[in-house]
Design an enzyme around this catalytic site. Structure first.
Site, PDB file in Angstrom:
ATOM      1  N   HIS A  99      64.613 -10.036 -33.225  1.00 62.47           N
ATOM      2  CA  HIS A  99      65.270  -9.906 -34.525  1.00 62.47           C
ATOM      3  C   HIS A  99      64.806  -8.665 -35.290  1.00 62.47           C
ATOM      4  O   HIS A  99      64.670  -8.687 -36.514  1.00 62.47           O
ATOM      5  CB  HIS A  99      65.085 -11.174 -35.365  1.00 62.47           C
ATOM      6  CG  HIS A  99      65.976 -12.289 -34.937  1.00 62.47           C
ATOM      7  ND1 HIS A  99      66.344 -13.326 -35.771  1.00 62.47           N
ATOM      8  CD2 HIS A  99      66.592 -12.545 -33.756  1.00 62.47           C
ATOM      9  CE1 HIS A  99      67.142 -14.154 -35.120  1.00 62.47           C
ATOM     10  NE2 HIS A  99      67.295 -13.708 -33.889  1.00 62.47           N
ATOM     11  N   GLU A 148      76.082 -18.204 -32.205  1.00 61.87           N
ATOM     12  CA  GLU A 148      74.850 -18.930 -31.874  1.00 61.87           C
ATOM     13  C   GLU A 148      73.817 -18.779 -32.976  1.00 61.87           C
ATOM     14  O   GLU A 148      73.100 -19.734 -33.299  1.00 61.87           O
ATOM     15  CB  GLU A 148      74.289 -18.412 -30.538  1.00 61.87           C
ATOM     16  CG  GLU A 148      73.144 -19.246 -29.962  1.00 61.87           C
ATOM     17  CD  GLU A 148      71.756 -18.811 -30.452  1.00 61.87           C
ATOM     18  OE1 GLU A 148      70.778 -19.504 -30.135  1.00 61.87           O
ATOM     19  OE2 GLU A 148      71.653 -17.781 -31.166  1.00 61.87           O
ATOM     20  N   GLU A 149      73.745 -17.588 -33.552  1.00 60.28           N
ATOM     21  CA  GLU A 149      72.699 -17.295 -34.534  1.00 60.28           C
ATOM     22  C   GLU A 149      72.851 -18.093 -35.830  1.00 60.28           C
ATOM     23  O   GLU A 149      71.908 -18.163 -36.622  1.00 60.28           O
ATOM     24  CB  GLU A 149      72.676 -15.791 -34.855  1.00 60.28           C
ATOM     25  CG  GLU A 149      72.299 -14.893 -33.692  1.00 60.28           C
ATOM     26  CD  GLU A 149      70.838 -14.985 -33.304  1.00 60.28           C
ATOM     27  OE1 GLU A 149      70.079 -15.691 -33.990  1.00 60.28           O
ATOM     28  OE2 GLU A 149      70.449 -14.352 -32.305  1.00 60.28           O
ATOM     29  N   ASP A 169      68.950  -9.811 -28.230  1.00 59.81           N
ATOM     30  CA  ASP A 169      69.142 -11.231 -28.519  1.00 59.81           C
ATOM     31  C   ASP A 169      70.561 -11.415 -29.035  1.00 59.81           C
ATOM     32  O   ASP A 169      70.841 -11.181 -30.204  1.00 59.81           O
ATOM     33  CB  ASP A 169      68.110 -11.688 -29.560  1.00 59.81           C
ATOM     34  CG  ASP A 169      68.249 -13.161 -29.928  1.00 59.81           C
ATOM     35  OD1 ASP A 169      69.009 -13.886 -29.254  1.00 59.81           O
ATOM     36  OD2 ASP A 169      67.616 -13.575 -30.912  1.00 59.81           O
ATOM     37  N   HIS A 192      75.048 -15.821 -25.412  1.00 56.47           N
ATOM     38  CA  HIS A 192      75.800 -15.562 -26.644  1.00 56.47           C
ATOM     39  C   HIS A 192      75.828 -14.069 -26.960  1.00 56.47           C
ATOM     40  O   HIS A 192      74.832 -13.359 -26.793  1.00 56.47           O
ATOM     41  CB  HIS A 192      75.260 -16.385 -27.818  1.00 56.47           C
ATOM     42  CG  HIS A 192      73.926 -15.983 -28.358  1.00 56.47           C
ATOM     43  ND1 HIS A 192      73.766 -14.996 -29.308  1.00 56.47           N
ATOM     44  CD2 HIS A 192      72.677 -16.467 -28.120  1.00 56.47           C
ATOM     45  CE1 HIS A 192      72.494 -14.890 -29.628  1.00 56.47           C
ATOM     46  NE2 HIS A 192      71.802 -15.758 -28.913  1.00 56.47           N
ATOM     47  N   GLU A 206      69.094 -16.823 -22.113  1.00 57.82           N
ATOM     48  CA  GLU A 206      68.641 -16.456 -23.441  1.00 57.82           C
ATOM     49  C   GLU A 206      67.478 -15.482 -23.347  1.00 57.82           C
ATOM     50  O   GLU A 206      67.092 -15.061 -22.257  1.00 57.82           O
ATOM     51  CB  GLU A 206      68.201 -17.707 -24.217  1.00 57.82           C
ATOM     52  CG  GLU A 206      69.201 -18.173 -25.265  1.00 57.82           C
ATOM     53  CD  GLU A 206      69.223 -17.307 -26.514  1.00 57.82           C
ATOM     54  OE1 GLU A 206      68.516 -16.278 -26.572  1.00 57.82           O
ATOM     55  OE2 GLU A 206      69.952 -17.658 -27.465  1.00 57.82           O
TER      56      GLU A 206
END
Length: 357
Positions: free
Chosen positions: A323, A213-214, A179, A67, A236
């Site tokens: 994150h 996706e998040e 990410d 993603h 991922e």
């Protein structure tokens, strides 16, 4: 790492792509993979599909997905003094936001701002130990009042954290957005390596850069429905446990520079896991392992239960500081992941081999 690949990675990371605002990064992905695929399309959600046809008839369809969306912020309200109040796009940690530089992505282009905070000198002792909620934090763009701010910013504009691609010691690099632009990068590199191969694969390959996706695996859901694959590999990131403040009991023993991670559990097709393991062994690619006894919080989850079911696997990149604006990976792990997936694709013979016996 090949200099062209590294330049693509830096450009991909630099492009803003909070969930729902991914197209600057998707344009970078499309431009890079276009020479390597037979067909390149984008759907109404913003997912990008790059197809490389295989040799033969009635071939199994294989989808690899990473993603492209990242966490970020969205402008919710502009007060009378011109300060911007915001909400989180994805899992934003309120511990980290105060004092950060940001870019507000406006119709006129990116606009610099800072997330302000009351000086520690003016805080009560108890307030110094309290995290300010995101809804109480604000962005200062330097506007003198609401009227000036509204000429530049609209409610709904996306915001990203200011972050530069940084080379650390060895092959370690840091940036916001690994990410999961790490996974998106690996998908692109798999397409490049397959296109450069001497023999065509015995599969029809779909490399997908998914969106949203998040905020709930949304692009992974729709893209898998569209491709209707027999086999799906999600690329991922996963929590590295080689930093001082992470408990290994939570995620196992995972370190940067020791290869991609293969996950086992209910979300993973046993035969596809075995193919990945055999490929790693034969190609002398170091891998690490984690266990997940339930549905994973990745696009592999929605892929597996799409339509009448898909044989799925997870190839993960070890990541420190998930994150945050300083997510950190090993470039060698990215390269190894791409090589592992290509070696696995070469070992797929039929769709029937993935049915449990």
């Amino acid at each position: 790492m090949r200099k062209e690949s590294l330049a693509f990675l830096e450009k991909l990371l630099d492009a803003p792509s909070p969930s729902g605002y991914e197209q600057p990064a998707q344009r970078v992905f499309r431009d890079y993979v276009a020479p390597y695929c037979d067909e390149l399309t984008t759907d109404v959600m913003g997912n990008v599909f790059a197809r490389i046809s295989g040799k033969g008839k009635d071939l199994p369809r294989v989808m690899i997905v990473g993603h492209t969306d990242e966490i970020g912020l969205q402008v919710k309200y502009i007060d009378d003094k011109g300060f911007l109040y915001f909400a989180a796009v994805g899992g934003v940690d309120a511990h980290l936001t105060a004092g950060k530089r940001v870019n507000v992505h406006t119709a006129g282009g990116p606009l610099a701002g800072v997330i302000g905070k009351k000086p520690i000198h003016l805080m009560d002792a108890k307030d110094r130990e309290t995290v300010v909620k995101l809804e109480s934090q604000y962005i200062d763009i330097g506007a003198k009042d609401k009227k000036e701010a509204q000429k530049l910013v609209r409610v709904g504009d996306a915001v990203t954290f200011e972050s530069a691609f940084t080379r650390l010691v060895g092959d370690r690099v840091s940036s916001r957005g690994f990410d999961d632009k790490a996974g998106c990068f690996v998908v692109a590199e798999v397409l490049r390596l397959v296109a450069a191969g001497k023999k065509k694969l015995a599969v029809d390959l779909y490399g997908v850069s998914s969106v949203q996706e998040e905020i709930g695996l949304r692009g992974g859901t729709t893209s898998c429905y569209a491709v209707n694959p027999d086999v799906g590999i999600c690329v991922e990131v996963d929590f590295a446990t080689d930093q001082p403040d992470v408990e290994k009991k939570h995620n196992g023993e995972v370190a940067l520079g020791k290869g991609p991670i293969l996950t086992r559990g209910a979300n993973i097709n046993p035969h596809l896991f075995d193919l990945l393991s055999v490929a790693a062994d034969k190609e002398k690619i170091d891998v690490q392992h984690t266990a997940n006894p339930r549905a994973t919080g990745t696009d592999a989850n929605v892929m597996q239960i799409s339509r009448n079911g898909v044989a799925t696997a997870l190839v993960k990149i070890p990541l420190r500081y998930m994150h945050t604006p300083v997510e950190t990976v090993s470039l060698g792990d990215l390269e190894a992941a791409a090589k592992l997936i290509v070696a696995t694709l070469e070992r797929i013979a039929s769709r029937e081999e993935f049915i449990p016996r």
